[in-house]
Design an enzyme around this catalytic site. Structure first.
Site, PDB file in Angstrom:
ATOM      1  N   SER A  40       0.846  -1.193   0.000  1.00 22.13           N
ATOM      2  CA  SER A  40       0.000   0.000   0.000  1.00 22.13           C
ATOM      3  C   SER A  40       0.878   1.239   0.000  1.00 22.13           C
ATOM      4  O   SER A  40       2.037   1.201   0.444  1.00 22.13           O
ATOM      5  CB  SER A  40      -0.869   0.019   1.256  1.00 22.13           C
ATOM      6  OG  SER A  40      -1.537   1.261   1.375  1.00 22.13           O
ATOM      7  N   TYR A  48      -2.045  -1.230  10.408  1.00 21.64           N
ATOM      8  CA  TYR A  48      -2.169  -1.600   8.994  1.00 21.64           C
ATOM      9  C   TYR A  48      -0.940  -1.141   8.219  1.00 21.64           C
ATOM     10  O   TYR A  48      -0.332  -1.913   7.458  1.00 21.64           O
ATOM     11  CB  TYR A  48      -3.424  -0.949   8.425  1.00 21.64           C
ATOM     12  CG  TYR A  48      -3.601  -1.092   6.925  1.00 21.64           C
ATOM     13  CD1 TYR A  48      -4.101  -2.261   6.369  1.00 21.64           C
ATOM     14  CD2 TYR A  48      -3.279  -0.034   6.069  1.00 21.64           C
ATOM     15  CE1 TYR A  48      -4.282  -2.380   4.994  1.00 21.64           C
ATOM     16  CE2 TYR A  48      -3.456  -0.144   4.699  1.00 21.64           C
ATOM     17  CZ  TYR A  48      -3.959  -1.316   4.164  1.00 21.64           C
ATOM     18  OH  TYR A  48      -4.133  -1.426   2.810  1.00 21.64           O
TER      19      TYR A  48
HETATM   20  P1  NAD Z   1     -11.744  -5.822  -0.599  1.00 23.83           P
HETATM   21  O1  NAD Z   1     -12.561  -5.684   0.613  1.00 23.83           O
HETATM   22  O2  NAD Z   1     -12.453  -5.955  -1.879  1.00 23.83           O
HETATM   23  O3  NAD Z   1     -10.750  -7.038  -0.517  1.00 23.83           O
HETATM   24  C1  NAD Z   1     -10.155  -7.466   0.669  1.00 23.83           C
HETATM   25  C2  NAD Z   1     -10.451  -8.943   0.796  1.00 23.83           C
HETATM   26  O4  NAD Z   1      -9.669  -9.467   1.863  1.00 23.83           O
HETATM   27  C3  NAD Z   1     -11.890  -9.270   1.152  1.00 23.83           C
HETATM   28  O5  NAD Z   1     -12.690  -9.433   0.007  1.00 23.83           O
HETATM   29  C4  NAD Z   1     -11.752 -10.564   1.916  1.00 23.83           C
HETATM   30  O6  NAD Z   1     -12.106 -11.665   1.099  1.00 23.83           O
HETATM   31  C5  NAD Z   1     -10.278 -10.663   2.215  1.00 23.83           C
HETATM   32  N1  NAD Z   1     -10.043 -10.949   3.630  1.00 23.83           N
HETATM   33  C6  NAD Z   1     -10.043 -10.080   4.670  1.00 23.83           C
HETATM   34  N2  NAD Z   1      -9.804 -10.744   5.807  1.00 23.83           N
HETATM   35  C7  NAD Z   1      -9.663 -12.068   5.478  1.00 23.83           C
HETATM   36  C8  NAD Z   1      -9.385 -13.238   6.215  1.00 23.83           C
HETATM   37  N3  NAD Z   1      -9.199 -13.213   7.536  1.00 23.83           N
HETATM   38  N4  NAD Z   1      -9.324 -14.413   5.540  1.00 23.83           N
HETATM   39  C9  NAD Z   1      -9.495 -14.457   4.207  1.00 23.83           C
HETATM   40  N5  NAD Z   1      -9.747 -13.371   3.457  1.00 23.83           N
HETATM   41  C10 NAD Z   1      -9.816 -12.192   4.085  1.00 23.83           C
HETATM   42  O7  NAD Z   1     -10.752  -4.573  -0.608  1.00 23.83           O
HETATM   43  P2  NAD Z   1      -9.503  -4.184  -1.515  1.00 23.83           P
HETATM   44  O8  NAD Z   1      -9.321  -2.760  -1.278  1.00 23.83           O
HETATM   45  O9  NAD Z   1      -9.634  -4.696  -2.877  1.00 23.83           O
HETATM   46  O10 NAD Z   1      -8.294  -4.909  -0.791  1.00 23.83           O
HETATM   47  C11 NAD Z   1      -7.377  -5.720  -1.446  1.00 23.83           C
HETATM   48  C12 NAD Z   1      -5.967  -5.397  -0.974  1.00 23.83           C
HETATM   49  O11 NAD Z   1      -5.612  -4.097  -1.403  1.00 23.83           O
HETATM   50  C13 NAD Z   1      -5.791  -5.410   0.541  1.00 23.83           C
HETATM   51  O12 NAD Z   1      -4.579  -6.053   0.861  1.00 23.83           O
HETATM   52  C14 NAD Z   1      -5.691  -3.947   0.889  1.00 23.83           C
HETATM   53  O13 NAD Z   1      -4.946  -3.728   2.056  1.00 23.83           O
HETATM   54  C15 NAD Z   1      -4.991  -3.426  -0.341  1.00 23.83           C
HETATM   55  N6  NAD Z   1      -5.102  -1.988  -0.528  1.00 23.83           N
HETATM   56  C16 NAD Z   1      -6.328  -1.432  -0.743  1.00 23.83           C
HETATM   57  C17 NAD Z   1      -6.401  -0.059  -0.892  1.00 23.83           C
HETATM   58  C18 NAD Z   1      -7.722   0.611  -1.126  1.00 23.83           C
HETATM   59  O14 NAD Z   1      -7.780   1.841  -1.068  1.00 23.83           O
HETATM   60  N7  NAD Z   1      -8.795  -0.101  -1.381  1.00 23.83           N
HETATM   61  C19 NAD Z   1      -5.253   0.724  -0.833  1.00 23.83           C
HETATM   62  C20 NAD Z   1      -4.031   0.115  -0.626  1.00 23.83           C
HETATM   63  C21 NAD Z   1      -3.972  -1.249  -0.473  1.00 23.83           C
END
Ligand code: NAD
Ligand code: MG
Length: 300
Positions: free
Chosen positions: A192, A205
């Site tokens: 991130s 985080y």
């Molecule tokens: P999202 O909610 O669509 O995806 C996150 C997924 O993590 C969930 O769908 C869930 O299936 C999974 N998850 C959470 N806890 C879990 C557990 N204990 N066991 C199994 N699965 C689990 O959100 P996203 O934003 O697409 O996130 C994907 C990645 O991107 C994450 O690692 C997040 O930290 C990273 N990220 C997101 C952003 C943002 O702004 N959305 C920014 C930087 C990084």
């Protein structure tokens, strides 16, 4: 021809100032409850055979970035297994539908990454369903934004959930995958912009994401001699269920306004980085690095 300029489409989905409507859900959050529903490239991603015949496991592949990566990988010719939490079954089935529509095999492997044995089982079930494994995308993640309370607001439960999901989950999934990966295969972690410019509201985080950068470099060193590449993608603000599920409505609405491009990303805009890093031809000499997709926020 499907409409291709995703960023143009994405801009249309935000208000004049680049924000989203205020909204809230309970974790982990579902896609259909989002307003507007995110763009995962359903109407726009065109495959070019870059992952033809490969087999991929994507954690958190039910929604958000993972869903966009699953759709793009399938259209590029890969069979795809997705892991997710059992309460996200509805989202997971939608993704399986898109993978199958691309003519590829979809394998659903629900399970909680916070448990070591569950990670072993997830990889075993994915390998069995796919008939092998070439690409591991560690994408699942959790955070809980505590406003400006900062460290004083840090609860053991939130810390535990973030560290176990983001760091333990990535290590355990990768370890279980090792015995199935060979020359030309790869691991892609999801870090991130928080690893470089941490927010006071997400100290735990941000620390897990900095740790994943370090793990990426370390694993690239360990696995390079076996011909296995290890990289990471560092997203900036992206419109996914994670946001309304873990942040205050006002914080959700403001996301992305602080970026040089002035808006939040759609998940579809992240897929290209993962496809590039996964492609054995295009990224054959790329390992140990982090690709930022941040709307202009620095990742160095
Ligand atoms: P999202 O909610 O669509 O995806 C996150 C997924 O993590 C969930 O769908 C869930 O299936 C999974 N998850 C959470 N806890 C879990 C557990 N204990 N066991 C199994 N699965 C689990 O959100 P996203 O934003 O697409 O996130 C994907 C990645 O991107 C994450 O690692 C997040 O930290 C990273 N990220 C997101 C952003 C943002 O702004 N959305 C920014 C930087 C990084
Ligand atoms: Mg989800």
């Amino acid at each position: 021809m499907p409409e291709s300029p995703v960023s143009h489409h994405a801009r249309q989905m935000t208000d004049d100032e680049g924000g989203m409507p205020e909204q809230q859900q309970a974790p982990p959050g579902l896609t259909a409850a989002m307003d507007p529903v995110p763009d995962h490239g359903e109407a726009s991603w065109e495959g070019h055979g870059r992952l033809e015949g490969l087999k991929a496991l994507i954690t958190g592949g039910d929604s958000g970035i993972g869903r966009a990566v699953a759709i793009a990988f399938a259209r590029e010719g890969a069979d795809v297994a997705i892991n997710y939490l059992p309460e996200e079954d509805e989202d997971a089935h939608d993704v399986a539908g898109w993978i199958e529509k691309a003519g590829r095999t979809a394998v659903l492997v629900p399970g909680d990454l916070r448990e070591e044995q569950a990670c072993e089982d997830i990889v075993a079930r994915a390998v069995e369903g796919l008939g092998g494994l070439n690409i591991v995308v560690n994408n699942a993640g959790f955070h809980w934004a505590r406003g400006e309370e900062g460290l004083k607001g840090l609860a053991a439960e939130d810390l535990e959930r973030a560290v176990r999901t983001n760091l333990y989950g990535t290590l355990w999934i990768s370890r279980a995958a090792l015995k199935h990966l060979g020359r030309g295969d790869c691991i892609i972690n999801t870090t991130s912009v928080q690893a470089y410019d941490p927010s006071v509201s997400m100290i735990d985080y941000a620390a897990t994401k900095a740790a994943l950068n370090n793990v990426t470099a370390n694993l690239a060193a360990e696995l390079g001699p076996e011909g296995i590449r290890v990289n990471a993608v560092a997203p900036g603000p992206v419109w996914t269920p994670l946001q309304p599920a873990t942040k205050e409505p006002e914080a959700v609405a403001a996301m992305g306004k602080n970026t040089p491009l002035g808006r939040i990303a759609q998940p579809a805009e992240l897929a290209g980085a993962y496809v590039f890093l996964a492609s054995p031809a295009e990224a054959s000499y790329v390992s140990g690095t982090v690709v930022g997709v941040t709307g202009g926020l620095p990742v160095f």
